[in-house]
Scaffold this active site. Sequence first.
Site, PDB file in Angstrom:
ATOM      1  N   GLU A 118      -5.913  -3.560  -0.765  1.00  0.00           N
ATOM      2  CA  GLU A 118      -6.263  -4.526  -0.183  1.00  0.00           C
ATOM      3  C   GLU A 118      -7.627  -4.743  -0.845  1.00  0.00           C
ATOM      4  OE1 GLU A 118      -5.350  -1.510   0.723  1.00  0.00           O
ATOM      5  OE2 GLU A 118      -4.645  -1.582   2.521  1.00  0.00           O
TER       6      GLU A 118
ATOM      7  N   THR B 181       0.425  -0.969  -0.223  1.00  0.00           N
ATOM      8  CA  THR B 181      -0.345   0.508  -0.270  1.00  0.00           C
ATOM      9  C   THR B 181       0.805   1.517   0.097  1.00  0.00           C
ATOM     10  OG1 THR B 181      -0.345   0.157   2.031  1.00  0.00           O
ATOM     11  CG2 THR B 181      -1.692  -1.612   0.673  1.00  0.00           C
TER      12      THR B 181
ATOM     13  N   LYS C 138     -13.564  17.978  11.371  1.00  0.00           N
ATOM     14  CA  LYS C 138     -14.169  18.373  12.854  1.00  0.00           C
ATOM     15  C   LYS C 138     -14.747  19.176  12.956  1.00  0.00           C
ATOM     16  CE  LYS C 138     -13.507  12.764  13.443  1.00  0.00           C
ATOM     17  NZ  LYS C 138     -12.728  12.100  13.481  1.00  0.00           N
TER      18      LYS C 138
ATOM     19  N   TRP D 130     -18.996  17.111  11.319  1.00  0.00           N
ATOM     20  CA  TRP D 130     -17.574  16.343  10.050  1.00  0.00           C
ATOM     21  C   TRP D 130     -17.462  17.284   8.938  1.00  0.00           C
ATOM     22  CZ3 TRP D 130     -17.217   9.506  10.083  1.00  0.00           C
ATOM     23  CH2 TRP D 130     -17.299   9.853  11.138  1.00  0.00           C
TER      24      TRP D 130
HETATM   25  P1  AMP Z   1      -4.367   2.787  -2.701  1.00  0.00           P
HETATM   26  O1  AMP Z   1      -4.983   1.797  -1.678  1.00  0.00           O
HETATM   27  O2  AMP Z   1      -3.215   3.571  -3.000  1.00  0.00           O
HETATM   28  O3  AMP Z   1      -4.970   2.783  -3.911  1.00  0.00           O
HETATM   29  O4  AMP Z   1      -5.226   3.795  -2.031  1.00  0.00           O
HETATM   30  C1  AMP Z   1      -6.689   3.518  -1.605  1.00  0.00           C
HETATM   31  C2  AMP Z   1      -7.371   4.495  -0.969  1.00  0.00           C
HETATM   32  O5  AMP Z   1      -7.558   5.663  -2.131  1.00  0.00           O
HETATM   33  C3  AMP Z   1      -8.805   4.585  -1.165  1.00  0.00           C
HETATM   34  O6  AMP Z   1      -9.133   4.079   0.485  1.00  0.00           O
HETATM   35  C4  AMP Z   1      -9.585   6.047  -0.895  1.00  0.00           C
HETATM   36  O7  AMP Z   1      -9.324   6.911   0.362  1.00  0.00           O
HETATM   37  C5  AMP Z   1      -8.246   6.326  -2.032  1.00  0.00           C
HETATM   38  N1  AMP Z   1      -9.581   6.367  -3.513  1.00  0.00           N
HETATM   39  C6  AMP Z   1      -9.807   5.454  -4.459  1.00  0.00           C
HETATM   40  N2  AMP Z   1     -10.445   5.899  -4.544  1.00  0.00           N
HETATM   41  C7  AMP Z   1     -10.975   6.801  -4.390  1.00  0.00           C
HETATM   42  C8  AMP Z   1     -12.354   7.470  -5.587  1.00  0.00           C
HETATM   43  N3  AMP Z   1     -13.024   7.377  -6.384  1.00  0.00           N
HETATM   44  N4  AMP Z   1     -12.998   8.782  -4.800  1.00  0.00           N
HETATM   45  C9  AMP Z   1     -12.125   9.300  -3.223  1.00  0.00           C
HETATM   46  N5  AMP Z   1     -11.605   8.264  -3.118  1.00  0.00           N
HETATM   47  C10 AMP Z   1     -10.580   7.562  -3.412  1.00  0.00           C
END
Ligand code: AMP
Length: 542
Positions: free
Chosen positions: A331, A186, A440, A445
């Site tokens: 994940e 990640t 917050k 929120w």
């Molecule tokens: P990663 O594992 O690096 O792909 O990051 C995942 C995170 O990216 C998610 O938990 C979200 O917080 C953010 N994310 C992915 N797609 C979106 C989306 N379409 N809109 C808002 N946040 C997103």
Amino acid sequence: MLGLMQDWPLLLHRIIDHAAIQHGTREVVSRAVEDGSLRRTTYARVRQRSLQVAKRLGREGIALGDRVATLAWNSDRHLELWYGISGIGAITHTVNPRLFPEQIAGIIDHAGDRILFLDLTFVAMVEQIQDKLPSVERYIILTDAFHMPDTTLKGAVPYEDWLAEADDDFAWAEVDENTAAGLCYTSGTTGGPKGVLYSHRSNVLHALAVAAPDFMGLSSRDTVMPVVPLFHANSWSLAYSAPMTGAKLVMPGAKLDGPSLHALLEGESVTMTAAVPTVWLGLLQHLEATGGTLTSLKRVVIGGSACPRAMTEAFERKYGVTVSHAWGMTEMSPLGSFCSVKPVYEHLEGEALYDLKVKQGHPPFTVEFRITDDAGKDQPWDGQTFGRLKARGPAVAKAYFRREDEPILDEHGFFDTGDVATLDAAGYMQITDRSKDVIKSGGEWISSIDLENLAIGHPDVAEAAVIGVAHPKWDERPLLVIVPKPGKTPGKDEMLAFMTGKIAKWWLPDDVVLVEAIPHTATGKIQKTKLREMFRDYRLPG
Ligand code: AMP
């Protein structure tokens, strides 16, 4: 009583076999890292060379469960490595080259990778960290003898020479379908490295689920350009779903700027493409500046961070390209939801349709959602109430690699995504924020994403980010940080006037600051931690 159907394990090599048998002449076109020229091959040839990769890896002593790393752009060579590595029962560890060299060294070491395949772009960087990579036995450079650089990397040879030492007379490893096939860390910047370990089965099920019409909607008649990298969570499955359906693949290599992508979209008649919003910002700016058009593109999948409404409108209204907003995370293999229009919303048009399209959408079969409060109590699906978004399914992680003892699921087997979201009665999910980015204010929120989406709709704004800053009375209040378009200087009053009436009054930012650039993470998301650091000493007016 057991069913009487065949036991046909869901193994990844079956995808490239199918592509070669049923769609063998379909092309895979790659922009070469060496000189930017286009290299053309077919699924039949990709399969042959994947078999060669597997056989040649065997000669290196690579066996079941070994980790083999790639540090590479999207290309045919990267694709054949994927199928070759998992085809011998080993694990493809896709390393994200946009991480800091120290982080790269940390995760390669954590993964215990034995061989590292790398593009020319990364040779100098890896030379700097090679003494921190004790597990790596040798380095293979993804090029031919002609372009091979002088390098101090241990055992380095050009990939084409290395590959030529084996033929394709190889039988894929027939392993259990739950065998690990891929490893991706990640992009989180805090805590230890978190590796997500995909299995053959999870990747096959995910690829099947997301190829369907309400999601990626792929067919053999499509030409697909995954701009989202193979190192960013399986290129959102396109490296599996495209060969599975026989879609032609266009791999953009190292050139992800607006003009280069536009040239490929038009030159190769791409019908479907996918990437994070920052990439599309570059393309849209290029189209605007040059008066360019998109003549073959039908669909663009945008995700990885929230797709601004203005971006959806620009693609759909100006260029006639349908936008599917997608949400996911490493994940989740990584896709968890798509925003396609279900019959209940078919009547929507104009602004109401764009209100729907800013949502992250609904999950495919194989993904289940719930939203809960901090105590784990389910929240109503009313499209209003925020909660922690949790997910479960056969392509969702149950533990991290080499941290198997740390539980990450709740008592019902759901994984807490770390996102805060609403769900509506029709099952549409909308992300409000990362749980750590939500502002917050006075016990309520405020969604930083909603404010960003709104601000980016102002014609003078190129990029916008909102963070919470300390406030003596309200705890936190929103600060809007803007990168203006060249030659523009949108003022605070102008921005607040633009936003007024479109959100609750108490959500309006307390201040607006112009900056030259907003920091991004290695996967192209706004780096809120860094931004908060930049504004650590900032005090709100009054
Ligand atoms: P990663 O594992 O690096 O792909 O990051 C995942 C995170 O990216 C998610 O938990 C979200 O917080 C953010 N994310 C992915 N797609 C979106 C989306 N379409 N809109 C808002 N946040 C997103």
